[in-house]
Design an enzyme around this catalytic site. Structure first.
Site, PDB file in Angstrom:
ATOM      1  N   ARG A 105       0.819  -1.228   0.000  1.00  0.00           N
ATOM      2  CA  ARG A 105       0.000   0.000   0.000  1.00  0.00           C
ATOM      3  C   ARG A 105       0.844   1.265   0.000  1.00  0.00           C
ATOM      4  NH1 ARG A 105      -3.112  -3.458   3.116  1.00  0.00           N
ATOM      5  NH2 ARG A 105      -5.030  -4.020   2.013  1.00  0.00           N
ATOM      6  N   LYS A 127       3.509  12.015 -10.515  1.00  0.00           N
ATOM      7  CA  LYS A 127       2.703  11.191 -11.421  1.00  0.00           C
ATOM      8  C   LYS A 127       3.477   9.922 -11.733  1.00  0.00           C
ATOM      9  CE  LYS A 127      -0.061  14.434 -14.123  1.00  0.00           C
ATOM     10  NZ  LYS A 127      -0.304  14.883 -15.498  1.00  0.00           N
ATOM     11  N   GLU A 169      11.092  20.276 -23.128  1.00  0.00           N
ATOM     12  CA  GLU A 169      10.364  20.635 -21.897  1.00  0.00           C
ATOM     13  C   GLU A 169      10.934  21.926 -21.300  1.00  0.00           C
ATOM     14  OE1 GLU A 169       7.639  19.068 -21.239  1.00  0.00           O
ATOM     15  OE2 GLU A 169       7.918  17.269 -22.463  1.00  0.00           O
ATOM     16  N   LYS A 198       8.385  23.685 -12.494  1.00  0.00           N
ATOM     17  CA  LYS A 198       7.478  22.545 -12.341  1.00  0.00           C
ATOM     18  C   LYS A 198       7.057  22.386 -10.880  1.00  0.00           C
ATOM     19  CE  LYS A 198       6.025  18.036 -13.394  1.00  0.00           C
ATOM     20  NZ  LYS A 198       6.093  16.819 -14.157  1.00  0.00           N
ATOM     21  N   GLU A 208      -3.763  18.001 -10.718  1.00  0.00           N
ATOM     22  CA  GLU A 208      -4.124  18.521 -12.039  1.00  0.00           C
ATOM     23  C   GLU A 208      -5.605  18.854 -12.136  1.00  0.00           C
ATOM     24  OE1 GLU A 208      -2.045  16.729 -15.377  1.00  0.00           O
ATOM     25  OE2 GLU A 208      -3.712  17.222 -16.678  1.00  0.00           O
ATOM     26  N   ARG A 212      -2.195  22.971 -13.059  1.00  0.00           N
ATOM     27  CA  ARG A 212      -1.180  22.037 -13.560  1.00  0.00           C
ATOM     28  C   ARG A 212      -1.326  21.792 -15.060  1.00  0.00           C
ATOM     29  NH1 ARG A 212       1.233  16.809 -10.268  1.00  0.00           N
ATOM     30  NH2 ARG A 212       2.536  16.023 -11.935  1.00  0.00           N
ATOM     31  N   ASN A 216       0.861  21.116 -19.841  1.00  0.00           N
ATOM     32  CA  ASN A 216       0.555  20.378 -21.072  1.00  0.00           C
ATOM     33  C   ASN A 216       0.692  21.246 -22.316  1.00  0.00           C
ATOM     34  OD1 ASN A 216       0.004  17.924 -19.794  1.00  0.00           O
ATOM     35  ND2 ASN A 216      -2.081  18.567 -19.303  1.00  0.00           N
ATOM     36  N   HIS A 219       1.482  19.824 -25.741  1.00  0.00           N
ATOM     37  CA  HIS A 219       1.265  18.382 -25.713  1.00  0.00           C
ATOM     38  C   HIS A 219      -0.016  17.953 -26.427  1.00  0.00           C
ATOM     39  CE1 HIS A 219       4.575  18.700 -22.972  1.00  0.00           C
ATOM     40  NE2 HIS A 219       4.621  17.396 -22.771  1.00  0.00           N
ATOM     41  N   HIS A 223       1.076  15.112 -28.660  1.00  0.00           N
ATOM     42  CA  HIS A 223       0.704  13.710 -28.434  1.00  0.00           C
ATOM     43  C   HIS A 223       0.105  13.090 -29.683  1.00  0.00           C
ATOM     44  CE1 HIS A 223       0.481  13.872 -23.764  1.00  0.00           C
ATOM     45  NE2 HIS A 223       1.632  13.389 -24.187  1.00  0.00           N
ATOM     46  N   HIS A 235       9.598  11.899 -28.297  1.00  0.00           N
ATOM     47  CA  HIS A 235       8.611  12.701 -27.555  1.00  0.00           C
ATOM     48  C   HIS A 235       8.945  14.192 -27.640  1.00  0.00           C
ATOM     49  CE1 HIS A 235       5.742  13.649 -24.405  1.00  0.00           C
ATOM     50  NE2 HIS A 235       6.689  14.298 -23.746  1.00  0.00           N
TER      51      HIS A 235
HETATM   52  N1  LIG Z   1       5.483  11.141 -14.712  1.00  0.00           N
HETATM   53  C1  LIG Z   1       5.519  12.269 -15.378  1.00  0.00           C
HETATM   54  O1  LIG Z   1       5.122  13.335 -14.883  1.00  0.00           O
HETATM   55  C2  LIG Z   1       6.098  12.269 -16.761  1.00  0.00           C
HETATM   56  C3  LIG Z   1       6.376  13.491 -17.402  1.00  0.00           C
HETATM   57  C4  LIG Z   1       6.976  13.448 -18.658  1.00  0.00           C
HETATM   58  C5  LIG Z   1       7.274  12.235 -19.254  1.00  0.00           C
HETATM   59  N2  LIG Z   1       6.980  11.080 -18.599  1.00  0.00           N
HETATM   60  C6  LIG Z   1       7.314   9.771 -19.185  1.00  0.00           C
HETATM   61  O2  LIG Z   1       8.731   9.685 -19.287  1.00  0.00           O
HETATM   62  C7  LIG Z   1       9.044   8.724 -20.280  1.00  0.00           C
HETATM   63  C8  LIG Z   1      10.209   9.220 -21.105  1.00  0.00           C
HETATM   64  O3  LIG Z   1      11.309   9.392 -20.271  1.00  0.00           O
HETATM   65  P1  LIG Z   1      12.791   9.364 -20.861  1.00  0.00           P
HETATM   66  O4  LIG Z   1      12.859  10.185 -22.078  1.00  0.00           O
HETATM   67  O5  LIG Z   1      13.695   9.679 -19.730  1.00  0.00           O
HETATM   68  O6  LIG Z   1      12.909   7.861 -21.369  1.00  0.00           O
HETATM   69  P2  LIG Z   1      13.723   6.536 -20.974  1.00  0.00           P
HETATM   70  O7  LIG Z   1      13.593   6.172 -19.547  1.00  0.00           O
HETATM   71  O8  LIG Z   1      13.252   5.496 -21.942  1.00  0.00           O
HETATM   72  O9  LIG Z   1      15.230   6.905 -21.303  1.00  0.00           O
HETATM   73  C9  LIG Z   1      15.601   7.207 -22.630  1.00  0.00           C
HETATM   74  C10 LIG Z   1      16.855   6.420 -23.052  1.00  0.00           C
HETATM   75  O10 LIG Z   1      17.990   6.955 -22.391  1.00  0.00           O
HETATM   76  C11 LIG Z   1      18.768   5.907 -21.812  1.00  0.00           C
HETATM   77  N3  LIG Z   1      19.438   6.497 -20.661  1.00  0.00           N
HETATM   78  C12 LIG Z   1      18.889   6.903 -19.491  1.00  0.00           C
HETATM   79  N4  LIG Z   1      19.803   7.533 -18.754  1.00  0.00           N
HETATM   80  C13 LIG Z   1      20.967   7.512 -19.443  1.00  0.00           C
HETATM   81  C14 LIG Z   1      22.269   8.015 -19.208  1.00  0.00           C
HETATM   82  N5  LIG Z   1      22.545   8.720 -18.108  1.00  0.00           N
HETATM   83  N6  LIG Z   1      23.222   7.796 -20.134  1.00  0.00           N
HETATM   84  C15 LIG Z   1      22.930   7.127 -21.271  1.00  0.00           C
HETATM   85  N7  LIG Z   1      21.724   6.645 -21.573  1.00  0.00           N
HETATM   86  C16 LIG Z   1      20.745   6.837 -20.660  1.00  0.00           C
HETATM   87  C17 LIG Z   1      17.768   4.836 -21.505  1.00  0.00           C
HETATM   88  O11 LIG Z   1      18.393   3.555 -21.394  1.00  0.00           O
HETATM   89  C18 LIG Z   1      16.846   4.937 -22.711  1.00  0.00           C
HETATM   90  O12 LIG Z   1      17.400   4.238 -23.799  1.00  0.00           O
HETATM   91  C19 LIG Z   1       7.778   8.496 -21.078  1.00  0.00           C
HETATM   92  O13 LIG Z   1       7.251   7.225 -20.781  1.00  0.00           O
HETATM   93  C20 LIG Z   1       6.831   9.578 -20.587  1.00  0.00           C
HETATM   94  O14 LIG Z   1       5.476   9.176 -20.620  1.00  0.00           O
HETATM   95  C21 LIG Z   1       6.405  11.080 -17.374  1.00  0.00           C
END
Ligand SMILES: NC(=O)c1ccc[n+]([C@@H]2O[C@H](COP(=O)([O-])OP(=O)(O)OC[C@H]3O[C@@H](n4cnc5c(N)ncnc54)[C@H](O)[C@@H]3O)[C@@H](O)[C@H]2O)c1
Length: 333
Positions: A105, A127, A169, A198, A208, A212, A216, A219, A223, A235
């Protein structure tokens, strides 16, 4: 070390930013520790911690990925007083954070973001979640971390394309919340100000329910374009294209100055954004819009800019105006 407080009522937490921030981890964890980490990253030296390695990417944000993480927490007998450390980019943070929110939990979570996008965006704000078979981030929870450690050293190995995603971003924060950031040259300060932007928004509107939504910006069309590319378009590139659409709509609907639209184009272009876009028909993009999470009763509601630093969520826009803006951006003009 730079420090930003995320002042969520009753549960504030720090974001520490700087080279070497990871050294603070040992002093922050409580009880037993399981590190859920991107297997592409080198291991952390944290004595006594169990390590679970998972592959980054959207596949970990699935029921199977979640099961893999939760099974590992169970195998390591992580108790209610233990801590999950999510070490990786946004995909690891979202999935491991969701696992932390439902295991026993809810157990303590510390985010150690390793991509620029995760540092300035996904690791902050609570999130967490995974994707359903039809929609990204459809299943999840709000689960705030106890702390976030943005160690800038991780970025030395981050591929250029991934850095660009983070910059999309950062430009979003610049245009919507902190226009002065456009003139800041110091990278650590840019990260800090993005985190602060943020943090202030999520502290004021954790769930949100209104404010918040400004996060977006870009986006809505972003999206749609990302989904229509079959998620082959990064992205950040999709969001950058979406910001270009939103800025042009803002100019038409709210009289946002042309100089602001041009400034945004320049800031994006300075980081190679949006770059080449897929060949998409305008109608397909328009059809994909209402599926966006911000849509209420099937109509997209746009976050627009009245001016730099003056975002306004909740605008319904006549289809003709949207069509023109999308057509302009898809044609690359
Ligand atoms: N929770 C939220 O508020 C929120 C906000 C924005 C995006 N997101 C989510 O975040 C995700 C995208 O995140 P991301 O772009 O970090 O993707 P990711 O976690 O897939 O990382 C991108 C790539 O970078 C590599 N990588 C990570 N750190 C590294 C480093 N230090 N050196 C070399 N390679 C490295 C990873 O192995 C991967 O191949 C999406 O799923 C999106 O929906 C969530």
């Amino acid at each position: 070390m730079r420090r930003v407080e995320v002042a969520i009522p009753g549960r504030p937490y720090p974001v520490l930013i700087g080279a070497g921030a990871i050294a603070e981890l040992a002093g922050l964890v409580e009880g037993q520790v399981v590190i859920v980490q991107d297997l592409a990253l080198p291991p952390l030296a944290l004595p006594g911690a169990a390590v679970v390695k998972v592959a980054a990417g959207e596949d970990i944000k699935s029921w199977d990925g979640l099961r893999q993480i939760v099974d590992s927490l169970e195998a390591h007998r992580l108790g209610r007083d233990g801590t999950v450390v999510a070490l990786g980019g946004g995909t690891i943070g979202d999935a491991a954070g969701f696992a932390a929110s439902i295991w026993q939990r809810g157990v303590a979570l510390i985010n150690v973001p390793t991509t620029l996008l995760a540092m300035v965006d996904s690791a902050i704000g609570g999130k967490t979640g995974i994707n359903s078979s039809r929609a990204k981030n459809a299943i999840g929870s709000f689960w705030q971390p106890r702390a976030v450690l943005c160690d800038l050293d991780w970025l030395d190995t981050l591929p250029e394309a991934e850095k660009q995603s983070g910059y999309a971003e950062i430009v979003k924060y610049t245009m919507t919340l902190d226009p002065g950031m456009a003139d800041v040259g110091d990278f650590a300060e840019v990260v800090e100000r993005s985190v602060r932007a943020k943090a202030e928004i999520v502290a004021a509107d954790e769930r949100e329910s209104g404010l918040r939504e400004v996060l977006n910006y870009g986006h809505t069309a972003g999206h749609a374009i990302e989904a229509l590319s079959g998620y082959t378009l990064a992205h950040g590139r999709a969001v950058a294209a979406g910001m270009r659409v939103a800025a042009r709509i803002s100019q038409r609907v709210l009289g946002c100055p042309a100089a602001v639209v041009e400034q945004q184009d320049r800031l994006l272009a300075a980081h190679g954004l949006p770059g080449p876009l897929p060949d998409l028909a305008v109608d397909r993009v328009l059809d994909a819009l209402p599926g966006d999470k911000k849509a209420r009763a099937g109509r997209p509601r746009w976050v627009l800019l009245r001016d730099a630093g003056r975002p306004e969520p909740g605008h319904e826009v006549p289809e003709e105006i949207v069509r023109e803006a999308v057509a302009e951006i898809l044609s690359g003009s």
